[in-house]
Design a protein around this motif. Sequence first.
Motif, mmCIF file in Angstrom:
data_model
loop_
_atom_site.group_PDB
_atom_site.id
_atom_site.type_symbol
_atom_site.label_atom_id
_atom_site.label_comp_id
_atom_site.label_asym_id
_atom_site.label_seq_id
_atom_site.Cartn_x
_atom_site.Cartn_y
_atom_site.Cartn_z
ATOM 1 N N UNK A 1 -19.538 13.843 -72.583
ATOM 2 C CA UNK A 1 -18.272 14.106 -73.260
ATOM 3 C C UNK A 1 -18.018 15.596 -73.523
ATOM 4 N N UNK A 2 -19.045 16.415 -73.419
ATOM 5 C CA UNK A 2 -18.895 17.835 -73.750
ATOM 6 C C UNK A 2 -17.751 18.473 -72.980
ATOM 7 N N UNK A 3 -16.846 19.098 -73.719
ATOM 8 C CA UNK A 3 -15.783 19.928 -73.155
ATOM 9 C C UNK A 3 -14.917 19.197 -72.128
ATOM 10 N N UNK A 4 -14.861 17.869 -72.190
ATOM 11 C CA UNK A 4 -14.052 17.128 -71.225
ATOM 12 C C UNK A 4 -12.635 16.891 -71.716
ATOM 13 N N UNK A 5 -12.400 17.099 -73.011
ATOM 14 C CA UNK A 5 -11.095 16.782 -73.577
ATOM 15 C C UNK A 5 -10.921 15.314 -73.896
ATOM 16 N N UNK A 6 -11.969 14.510 -73.666
ATOM 17 C CA UNK A 6 -11.896 13.083 -73.978
ATOM 18 C C UNK A 6 -11.751 12.871 -75.479
ATOM 19 N N UNK A 7 -10.802 12.057 -75.866
ATOM 20 C CA UNK A 7 -10.653 11.702 -77.276
ATOM 21 C C UNK A 7 -11.722 10.684 -77.643
ATOM 22 N N UNK A 8 -12.415 10.949 -78.742
ATOM 23 C CA UNK A 8 -13.518 10.100 -79.187
ATOM 24 C C UNK A 8 -13.110 9.387 -80.468
ATOM 25 N N UNK A 9 -13.308 8.076 -80.499
ATOM 26 C CA UNK A 9 -13.114 7.290 -81.710
ATOM 27 C C UNK A 9 -14.464 6.966 -82.319
ATOM 28 N N UNK A 10 -14.686 7.469 -83.547
ATOM 29 C CA UNK A 10 -15.970 7.276 -84.230
ATOM 30 C C UNK A 10 -15.683 6.715 -85.610
ATOM 31 N N UNK A 11 -15.884 5.421 -85.781
ATOM 32 C CA UNK A 11 -15.367 4.756 -86.980
ATOM 33 C C UNK A 11 -16.066 5.179 -88.251
ATOM 34 N N UNK A 12 -17.286 5.694 -88.175
ATOM 35 C CA UNK A 12 -18.013 6.028 -89.399
ATOM 36 C C UNK A 12 -17.830 7.478 -89.830
ATOM 37 N N UNK A 13 -17.050 8.262 -89.077
ATOM 38 C CA UNK A 13 -16.835 9.661 -89.437
ATOM 39 C C UNK A 13 -15.750 9.745 -90.513
ATOM 40 N N UNK A 14 -16.083 10.279 -91.662
ATOM 41 C CA UNK A 14 -15.079 10.468 -92.703
ATOM 42 C C UNK A 14 -14.199 11.665 -92.342
ATOM 43 N N UNK A 15 -12.985 11.662 -92.880
ATOM 44 C CA UNK A 15 -12.051 12.755 -92.609
ATOM 45 C C UNK A 15 -11.145 12.445 -91.454
ATOM 46 N N UNK A 16 -11.684 12.194 -90.282
ATOM 47 C CA UNK A 16 -10.909 11.782 -89.122
ATOM 48 C C UNK A 16 -11.779 10.926 -88.213
#
Length: 262
Positions: free
Chosen positions: A228-243
Amino acid sequence: MRITYLPDGVAHFSYGVFPGSSEECWVRQAAQTDNGRWVCSVGGFLIESGDKKVLVDLGLGDTELEVPDFVTARSGRLLKSLGEAGSAPADIDVVVYTHMHADHTGWTVTGDALTFGNARHLAGPGEVDHWRAHAEEPFAPAQQLPFASRFEESVDGETIAPGVEIVQAPGHTPGHQCVVVSSGTERAIVLGDTIHTAAQFEEPDLTFMFDVDPVRARQWREDVLARLEETGTTVGACHFSGSAFGRVMTGQGRRYWSPLSG
């Protein structure tokens, strides 16, 4: 295509849920902490592709939880979040469990029936069998197991809606899986529990207390983050607070999480 994060609630864990993590690490990750606890968002993702609606993970359910000196949690908002996104339970075509820990399966059942009664329910290979054999473990989906005969077993690379594909990534649990969404040149991935916190970008060897196979979970985490590094892929991470949405970036010899708004 549209991906919407559906908050269900929040948990506050002691740092001990990541064995061996250092206070210095958490100081650097202050945006994901509060009063000496890791802040863990809990929820799911609604993916709308054409006329199909896919729900990835089902939160913790209408629950209050407290284990002294370890975790406090309050959840129960997922169905309201779904309504705010313009959908109802009957509209969902497919439910995908990234895995079957209780904080990802909580809204499986309402009363004595499936909450999303019109939907296929997909779990990864071996996931149901594992939890049937370990139903007494912490965060096991004990209340959902009586309905597991209604679940189907997913296939790696399976397309479940236009541009929506299962990618199996076992380790955190035996049937853990991610969901990849593609539209034209744009790409997004819902990681499930491949990664729990931005602290694991900085300290990739940081394991999670509830990893069933910590070594394999570490291998998948490194593999996915490297891709995923520097690919511009949007990542959905449900446990990350803030966003819950961000990208994997690099700079000054390290990886870091770049959160997106929304």
